[in-house]
Design an enzyme around this catalytic site. Structure first.
Site, PDB file in Angstrom:
ATOM      1  N   GLU A 130       0.825  -1.212   0.000  1.00  0.00           N
ATOM      2  CA  GLU A 130       0.000   0.000   0.000  1.00  0.00           C
ATOM      3  C   GLU A 130       0.860   1.264   0.000  1.00  0.00           C
ATOM      4  OE1 GLU A 130      -4.171  -0.776   2.165  1.00  0.00           O
ATOM      5  OE2 GLU A 130      -2.465  -1.534   3.293  1.00  0.00           O
ATOM      6  N   GLU A 151      -4.822  -9.273   3.597  1.00  0.00           N
ATOM      7  CA  GLU A 151      -5.571  -8.971   4.819  1.00  0.00           C
ATOM      8  C   GLU A 151      -6.889  -9.731   4.961  1.00  0.00           C
ATOM      9  OE1 GLU A 151      -3.027  -5.288   4.008  1.00  0.00           O
ATOM     10  OE2 GLU A 151      -4.143  -6.771   2.844  1.00  0.00           O
TER      11      GLU A 151
END
Length: 689
Positions: A130, A151
């Site tokens: 990210e 995730e």
């Protein structure tokens, strides 16, 4: 930043800023993420690491370089948030603050007036990927181990911009694949795939990766290098997500909160502002972090990442003997898969034997053909392949084992056959040769009984398919000595398996629990429960496959045989289904066909009672049976700790991370206490505070 989120044990990943002179004599700022350890302890972002990155970005921007690049220490870019701190979050506001702070820091790269680049030199996972997505441009090293946003598999969502940036960079369909499908199927991206998808703008070889990335970045800034990005089709956005939700519902039946939340955030990314989207990520992350599924997922992730690498009860590794040659008794499919694994991982001679030369030749031929396939798929270079071909051989004479350091049997699951094999092998091998059985349910101690050296017999229970399944149950028999056991663990590590020490009890861990679980389901069918009801009763758990699909994968004959072994040991709890026996006799794949529908031919064979269960009743019976069996296994000392049972179920049975294995679910639903009088895990270990 507020001090309400802190981790006194954080290994801080520092953002080390330096300035480099480019060929044009201009300066570039390079921020290197480095926690001070080698690649075995990857970079991650805790509060301290985020603060260090924020300071480095501010200092770099103030210096007005030609561009700013973020990279990592050797082999590692960054693997995301420091999950060791997440169990310390006790209030929702703390979780919100963690999300907001990550967004604040990363956004400095996105909003920078100085061009920003991510040089993804190694593994980039979760928040690590990210932070790279926030940069204006990205290169990736061809040697980077893996790239992923994992995730959802641990009950969370990419909460630092991933759900908003990725679909607007590469499109909604591939973004949904990376954010939802890949984590749930435990897949990661290779560098070439990341480049093909557009996550990375360019790919360079590791040897001169940084130099070429710097030159490329200068070309981008100067305008001599053009970066093209795919045009994003927003008309198909809703349709892709509708299809993705349908697939999720079909597979997980709405049981995984993080997957549902990820779909909502991806839908928002179509038209929301970045501020709106990241604010929604903060709220979603806070909700999930304060929920039981994420805590169970983090617990399961910790088991896989840490406990699996330090097996409980393993002897001193210094006691392990060298293994320079391996013999395998049997040349069937399982034996041949094992031979290929040993050749590839240990790179030592492996010899297969069987009853006749034709069987031996078939087994060796399988291994050679698989090596050729790896070459054709460019997963193995020709030189290495030639070496492997030279290491595998076969013989119809067990005398070929005379100089072996380890002999592994993979023959028919019959105690008499296995004892005969060991009696023959022991006359041939050296006294210090380790004898390993791949039995799935039979007593290792009984196999060793009567041998001159029973102390060198050990169980190595592999799971099918051998190359893919990460679990290895290492079975200590009554007389197995420490040197043999240490050798078994050393071999397991060399084979890149996660080894768990188990006691020599019938069917060990995974097969015992799956047989108990399937036994309740088949008994319900025997008593008149419709197959469709029996098959869907466990859907709320979100298991990787329904019971009938699991039965088909295991094979009715194997399931029936293991049930028989366990019935002989524990007749009060393990039955042998006459109907399953009929399925085996008819040569059918199970109670259902390939599409998962009840097989009409099988229905005609069944003899059923008149006491059907509802789905809820069956679910209660199955989960209660699991709780009772786990308690008995712990009392028997089959494993050292409930965590080892969960680790086995995650790695050997594909039990989902969002459940944390099996015991967190049983604790959370109150089943453990209701059935056994106590929880398996202390409160807060795998559930929300």
């Amino acid at each position: 930043m507020s001090t309400t989120i802190s981790n006194p044990n954080e290994v801080v990943t520092k953002a080390l800023l330096r300035f480099v002179t480019l060929p044009s004599r201009d300066r570039a700022a390079v921020i290197t993420l480095d926690n001070g350890f080698d690649h075995t302890k990857p970079n991650s972002f805790g509060p301290g690491g985020l603060a260090s990155l924020e300071a480095a970005i501010d200092e770099a921007v103030a210096a007005a370089p030609k561009f700013i690049a973020v990279t990592g220490k050797p082999y590692i870019f960054c693997v995301g948030a420091d999950i060791t701190a997440m169990p310390l979050l006790t209030e929702r506001e703390q979780a919100l603050e963690l999300g907001r702070y990550g967004h604040k820091v990363f956004r400095k790269l996105k909003d920078s007036t100085v061009p920003t680049f991510a040089f993804i030199n190694g593994a980039a996972m979760g928040g690590g990927l990210e932070v790279a997505l926030h940069c204006h441009y990205r290169t990736v090293s061809a040697g980077a181990a893996a790239l992923a946003l994992p995730e959802v598999a641990i009950g969370l969502v990419p909460g630092w911009g991933g759900t908003q940036l990725l679909p607007n960079l590469i499109g909604i369909a591939p973004a949904a694949q990376v954010i939802i499908q890949n984590p749930l199927t435990q897949k990661t991206l290779k560098p070439a795939q990341a480049r093909e998808l557009g996550i990375a703008d360019e790919i360079f070889e590791p040897a001169d990766y940084l130099e070429r990335s710097l030159a490329w970045a200068e070309g981008v800034v100067d305008g001599t290098v053009t970066v093209t990005r795919p045009e994003i089709d927003r008309d198909m956005w809703d349709g892709v997500l509708f299809f993705a939700k349908h697939q999720l519902d079909e597979r997980l039946h709405g049981a995984v909160n993080s997957a549902n939340k990820a779909l909502e955030l991806l839908a928002l990314a179509r038209s929301a502002t970045f501020e709106e989207g990241t604010a929604a990520e903060d709220e979603a992350l806070a909700d999930l972090l304060m929920g039981d599924q994420s805590r169970a997922g983090l617990y399961g992730f910790d088991l896989v990442q840490r406990r699996a690498k330090r097996p409980a009860g393993a002897p001193d590794k210094g006691l392990a003997r060298d293994v320079n040659k391996v013999g395998i008794v049997g040349a069937g499919l399982m034996a041949s898969q094992l031979a290929l694994l040993f050749v590839r991982r240990l790179e030592v001679p492996v010899v297969l034997t069987d009853l006749d030369q034709a069987r031996v030749d078939k087994g060796v031929g399988y291994v050679l053909a698989e090596i050729d396939k790896l070459v054709s798929k460019k997963r193995l270079d020709p030189g290495k392949a030639a070496k492997y071909r030279g290491l595998v051989s076969g013989s119809a004479d067990k005398a070929a084992f005379a100089d072996a350091d380890l002999v592994l049997e993979a023959v028919f699951e019959d105690l008499g056959v296995k004892k005969q094999v060991w009696a023959e092998v022991e006359k041939i091998v050296r006294d210090d040769c380790v004898l390993a059985t791949n039995t799935s349910s039979l007593s290792v101690s009984e196999q060793a009984a009567g041998l001159a050296h029973p102390e060198r017999v050990v169980g190595l229970h592999f799971f099918n398919p051998v190359a893919m399944m990460p679990l290895l149950e290492i079975v200590r028999a009554e007389q197995t000595d420490d040197a043999t056991l240490a050798t078994a663990f050393a071999v397991g590590k060399a084979l890149k398996k996660s080894s768990v020490l188990v006691a020599d009890r019938p069917a060990f861990v995974v097969n015992r629990l799956l047989t108990r679980f399937l036994g309740v389901v088949t008994a319900a069918v025997d008593n008149g429960t419709p197959i469709e009801v029996a098959d869907s009763a466990l859907d709320p758990l979100g298991l990787p496959m329904r019971p009938m699909a699991l039965l088909g994968m295991v094979g009715p004959a194997v399931a029936h045989h293991v049930a028989g072994t366990l019935h002989a040991a524990f007749p009060d709890r393990f039955g042998v289904s006459a109907n399953l026996g009929r399925v085996v006799a008819a040569g059918k794949r199970g109670f259902t066909d390939a599409e998962g529908n009840p097989d009409p031919e099988v229905l005609a064979l069944l003899e059923v009672g008149s006491s059907p269960l509802t789905a809820e009743e069956l679910r209660d019976e199955a989960t209660a049976a699991l709780a009772r069996e786990i308690r008995l296994m712990l009392d028997e000392g089959v494993v050292a700790d409930p965590r080892d049972i969960d680790l086995c179920m995650i790695l050997g049975a594909g039990w989902p991370l969002h459940l944390g294995g099996v015991t967190p679910y049983l604790d959370r639903e109150g089943i453990s206490e209701k059935v056994t009088g106590a929880r398996f895990l202390p409160p807060g270990v795998a559930n929300a505070p």
